[in-house]
Design an enzyme around this catalytic site. Sequence first.
Site: not given
Length: 108
Positions: A33, A36
């Site tokens: 991600c 993230c």
Amino acid sequence: MAGDVITLTDGNFDNEVLQSSEPVLVDFWAVWCGPCRAIAPAVEEVAKEFKGKARVGKLNVDENQMVAGRYGIRSIPTLLVFKGGQVVDQVIGAVPKSKLVDALNKAV
């Protein structure tokens, strides 16, 4: 990961988060991600700044699907603030660090 950030798992989540006497910011994330990874430095800074007042942990949703499922995590990064075993705030997406600080300040 920084030393101030707790690595959370399905196995230690209840003990580290739900039974914590301090508020806990939990970062639900995954290796693949991008957002993230973008928010990770801010999460680590918040962990240092709130040391002694609140705890900060990261939970990899790919490796720990039970906890992610329990809290209905659909998009990541999702950051939940827990206090007294309950979710008291939620932040979704790669937000500025100030948003994380605000969310934790409300719980401290």
